[in-house]
Design a protein around this motif. Structure first.
Motif, PDB file in Angstrom:
ATOM      1  N   PHE A 170       0.813  -1.228   0.000  1.00  0.00           N
ATOM      2  CA  PHE A 170       0.000   0.000   0.000  1.00  0.00           C
ATOM      3  C   PHE A 170       0.841   1.270   0.000  1.00  0.00           C
ATOM      4  O   PHE A 170       0.339   2.354  -0.219  1.00  0.00           O
ATOM      5  N   CYS A 171       2.141   1.152   0.262  1.00  0.00           N
ATOM      6  CA  CYS A 171       2.898   2.322   0.721  1.00  0.00           C
ATOM      7  C   CYS A 171       3.789   2.934  -0.351  1.00  0.00           C
ATOM      8  O   CYS A 171       4.558   2.246  -1.026  1.00  0.00           O
ATOM      9  N   PRO A 270       3.079  -0.656  14.532  1.00  0.00           N
ATOM     10  CA  PRO A 270       1.814  -0.763  13.798  1.00  0.00           C
ATOM     11  C   PRO A 270       1.490  -2.183  13.368  1.00  0.00           C
ATOM     12  O   PRO A 270       2.368  -2.902  12.895  1.00  0.00           O
ATOM     13  N   ARG A 284       3.039  -7.476   4.787  1.00  0.00           N
ATOM     14  CA  ARG A 284       3.644  -6.952   6.007  1.00  0.00           C
ATOM     15  C   ARG A 284       4.702  -7.902   6.555  1.00  0.00           C
ATOM     16  O   ARG A 284       5.579  -7.502   7.298  1.00  0.00           O
ATOM     17  N   ASP A 310      -0.762   1.611  14.185  1.00  0.00           N
ATOM     18  CA  ASP A 310      -1.432   2.228  13.035  1.00  0.00           C
ATOM     19  C   ASP A 310      -2.296   1.145  12.402  1.00  0.00           C
ATOM     20  O   ASP A 310      -1.907  -0.029  12.393  1.00  0.00           O
ATOM     21  N   ILE A 311      -3.437   1.574  11.870  1.00  0.00           N
ATOM     22  CA  ILE A 311      -4.327   0.632  11.194  1.00  0.00           C
ATOM     23  C   ILE A 311      -4.831   1.261   9.896  1.00  0.00           C
ATOM     24  O   ILE A 311      -5.132   2.466   9.869  1.00  0.00           O
ATOM     25  N   ILE A 312      -4.907   0.467   8.850  1.00  0.00           N
ATOM     26  CA  ILE A 312      -5.529   0.922   7.606  1.00  0.00           C
ATOM     27  C   ILE A 312      -6.846   0.168   7.451  1.00  0.00           C
ATOM     28  O   ILE A 312      -6.860  -1.064   7.520  1.00  0.00           O
ATOM     29  N   ALA A 341      -6.271   5.011   9.434  1.00  0.00           N
ATOM     30  CA  ALA A 341      -6.325   5.669   8.121  1.00  0.00           C
ATOM     31  C   ALA A 341      -7.207   4.862   7.189  1.00  0.00           C
ATOM     32  O   ALA A 341      -7.220   3.628   7.242  1.00  0.00           O
ATOM     33  N   TYR A 343      -7.779   3.457   3.567  1.00  0.00           N
ATOM     34  CA  TYR A 343      -6.858   3.141   2.485  1.00  0.00           C
ATOM     35  C   TYR A 343      -6.996   4.137   1.333  1.00  0.00           C
ATOM     36  O   TYR A 343      -8.097   4.476   0.905  1.00  0.00           O
TER      37      TYR A 343
HETATM   38  N1  SAH Z   1       6.919   2.757   8.211  1.00  0.00           N
HETATM   39  C1  SAH Z   1       5.751   2.709   9.010  1.00  0.00           C
HETATM   40  C2  SAH Z   1       4.630   3.571   8.479  1.00  0.00           C
HETATM   41  C3  SAH Z   1       4.885   4.817   7.735  1.00  0.00           C
HETATM   42  S1  SAH Z   1       3.507   5.617   6.997  1.00  0.00           S
HETATM   43  C4  SAH Z   1       5.252   1.270   9.105  1.00  0.00           C
HETATM   44  O1  SAH Z   1       5.874   0.380   8.596  1.00  0.00           O
HETATM   45  O2  SAH Z   1       4.233   1.001   9.692  1.00  0.00           O
HETATM   46  C5  SAH Z   1       2.472   5.986   8.362  1.00  0.00           C
HETATM   47  C6  SAH Z   1       1.145   5.324   8.298  1.00  0.00           C
HETATM   48  O3  SAH Z   1       0.376   5.782   7.213  1.00  0.00           O
HETATM   49  C7  SAH Z   1       1.208   3.819   8.098  1.00  0.00           C
HETATM   50  O4  SAH Z   1       1.477   3.154   9.275  1.00  0.00           O
HETATM   51  C8  SAH Z   1      -0.142   3.501   7.520  1.00  0.00           C
HETATM   52  O5  SAH Z   1      -1.062   3.168   8.536  1.00  0.00           O
HETATM   53  C9  SAH Z   1      -0.539   4.792   6.834  1.00  0.00           C
HETATM   54  N2  SAH Z   1      -0.481   4.613   5.368  1.00  0.00           N
HETATM   55  C10 SAH Z   1       0.590   4.385   4.592  1.00  0.00           C
HETATM   56  N3  SAH Z   1       0.218   4.239   3.301  1.00  0.00           N
HETATM   57  C11 SAH Z   1      -1.130   4.387   3.274  1.00  0.00           C
HETATM   58  C12 SAH Z   1      -2.111   4.325   2.234  1.00  0.00           C
HETATM   59  N4  SAH Z   1      -1.784   4.080   0.978  1.00  0.00           N
HETATM   60  N5  SAH Z   1      -3.397   4.549   2.571  1.00  0.00           N
HETATM   61  C13 SAH Z   1      -3.740   4.793   3.855  1.00  0.00           C
HETATM   62  N6  SAH Z   1      -2.881   4.844   4.866  1.00  0.00           N
HETATM   63  C14 SAH Z   1      -1.574   4.642   4.578  1.00  0.00           C
END
Ligand code: SAH
Length: 455
Positions: A170-171, A270, A284, A310-312, A341, A343
């Motif tokens: 997702f990131c 998270p 993950r 953290d949760i998506i 958050a 997604y």
């Molecule tokens: N490196 C950290 C997170 C960095 S980003 C980790 O590994 O957990 C911070 C937070 O933003 C994440 O933990 C995630 O919950 C949220 N996030 C990242 N990408 C996202 C996306 N595409 N949509 C929604 N939330 C997102």
């Protein structure tokens, strides 16, 4: 050309640290900060693209700056951070031709080069200068506080791992901040020494996967060792670190937190989702049971640790049942804080390329709110246990007539008092508790030089 600058920053603590670095460099070059973009000769936008909403905010700032630049054609506009990343500059240049400089996250050289090309600073003079502070600010990888924060900022974010190589589906961060690299411990320690000379008492060590610190450095450097060295700096009262990934949380790290008083018992680890299929789709690298075992390991050694997650919600294909697994995990974990958050599909990520963003927006919002409401209930109940307890607070600022600071467990506490408590460690008797803040009565200076172990 007036030597004034304005920086607009959104996003994570890493961006705040990058803005601090750039500010201290600009001030070393004689720039003064202004709060009003329209008055500045140089405007920097430090952007975030982790979710669409953050990206949209940057676009709206960019379009208002286009009007400012029409009024004031000499204004220099610099775009920095994750919107620029390592590869996006050419496309952005076409779209926003009035932007003068583009800078990847944590990289300030393009702006310094632009300023020297335009006669706004002379690198030769800097190299010759006897002014050590100026030389250090421009050349070193250690940055002090900009003038406006000196003596004011009690806490500072210090990046220790730059970039990320994990690539959760997702990131977008790995695409924008580049490959993972750790900063040498000597640079970090020199930076922290400087920060304490300028009034900082609490440092937050930052990395996307901060518990991987040192895996790319010689001599077995690791986060546990770094934390110990930072805690040994005399004027550092407290150290925290963020963000930990479950797969890299070692017993040595947990034992170091448990055994070193100045390291706050506060761990941000998270989970992102409470269902194994969703976790696998996110890549993950752990299961829900793995996560449970890690939290158990932390709680065995640090029974009162504050654990954040953290949760998506609404990730590609997330069913109601899978979401309910996350909901139940939230009840089970009793985290001390959860950042939830919805997604948001990000360009070029594996999820964007291979998985449909198929949970409707209203459903994402329903899941977010349901989880958020539950977590608020949990915190209200949890914090009630702090009623009448004495907690240690490092006082950060005064807001609406109240002093405010955090406990070692990262709970915000406010109290009223006429004295000057800025930057001091005090004991506060908690009188009123809420989900996200506590208020209480000042008992006095703790008289100690380090963070205690009370909640
Ligand atoms: N490196 C950290 C997170 C960095 S980003 C980790 O590994 O957990 C911070 C937070 O933003 C994440 O933990 C995630 O919950 C949220 N996030 C990242 N990408 C996202 C996306 N595409 N949509 C929604 N939330 C997102």
């Amino acid at each position: 050309m007036t030597k004034t600058y304005h920086i607009w920053t959104i996003g994570c603590q890493m961006n705040e640290a990058d803005s601090r670095h750039l500010s201290s460099q600009l001030e070393a070059l004689g720039y003064r900060r202004t709060d009003t973009a329209g008055e500045a000769g140089l405007v920097v936008l430090n952007t975030c693209v982790v979710r669409q909403q953050a990206e949209d905010k940057a676009y709206s700032r960019l379009s208002s700056l286009r009007h400012e630049k029409r009024q004031n054609p000499d204004m220099i506009i610099a775009l920095m951070g994750c919107m620029v990343g390592r590869r996006e500059a050419p496309a952005l240049k076409q779209r926003f031709p009035y932007v003068d400089v583009f800078m990847a996250p944590s990289e300030t050289e393009p702006l310094l080069e632009f300023l020297s090309e335009h006669g706004l600073y002379d690198p030769e003079r800097v190299l010759d200068t006897r002014d050590k502070a100026l030389r250090d600010a421009i050349q070193d990888d250690e940055f002090s506080l900009p003038a406006y924060q000196r003596g004011r900022s009690v806490t500072a974010n210090v990046p220790v791992v730059l970039g990320c190589s994990h690539a959760c589906t997702f990131c977008v961060i790995p695409y924008r901040r580049g490959a993972e690299r750790s900063r040498p411990p000597e640079h970090i320690l020199r930076e922290i020494h400087k920060l304490t000379e300028q009034g900082v008492r609490e440092v937050m060590l930052l990395g996307q996967i901060v518990d991987r610190y040192g895996t790319d450095l010689p001599n077995g450097a690791d986060l546990a060792g770094l934390l110990r060295r930072v805690a040994a700096v005399p004027d550092v009262h407290r150290v925290r670190f963020l963000t930990s990934h479950p797969n890299w949380m070692t017993d040595r790290l947990i034992d170091t937190v448990a055994g070193t008083e100045k390291i706050c018992p506060h761990i941000e680890i998270p989970v992102q989702a409470g269902n194994d299929h969703v976790l696998a789709a996110m890549r993950r690298g752990y299961t829900v049971d793995d996560y449970r075992r890690i939290v158990e390991r932390i709680r065995n050694r640090l029974p009162d640790a504050a654990i954040h997650s953290d949760i998506i919600v609404g990730f590609c294909g997330e069913t109601e049942k899978q979401f309910m697994d996350t909901y139940r995990l939230t009840e089970e974990m009793q985290w001390d804080k959860v950042h939830i958050a919805k997604y948001s599909e990000r360009p070029k990520t594996l999820a964007a390329r291979t998985l449909p963003d198929d949970v409707p927006a209203v459903e994402k919002e329903r899941r977010r709110k349901m989880l958020d409401d539950r977590q608020t209930d949990i915190l209200e109940k949890k914090n009630r246990a702090l009623q009448n307890r004495a907690v240690e607070v490092l006082v950060e600022n005064r807001y609406k007539g109240k002093w405010r600071g955090r406990t070692p467990h990262n709970k915000w506490v406010a109290f009223e008092d006429e004295g000057d408590w800025h930057g001091k460690l005090v004991t506060v008797q908690v009188e009123k508790t809420r989900a996200y803040s506590l208020t209480g009565r000042l008992q006095g200076d703790t008289g100690v030089q380090h963070a205690g172990r009370q909640p």
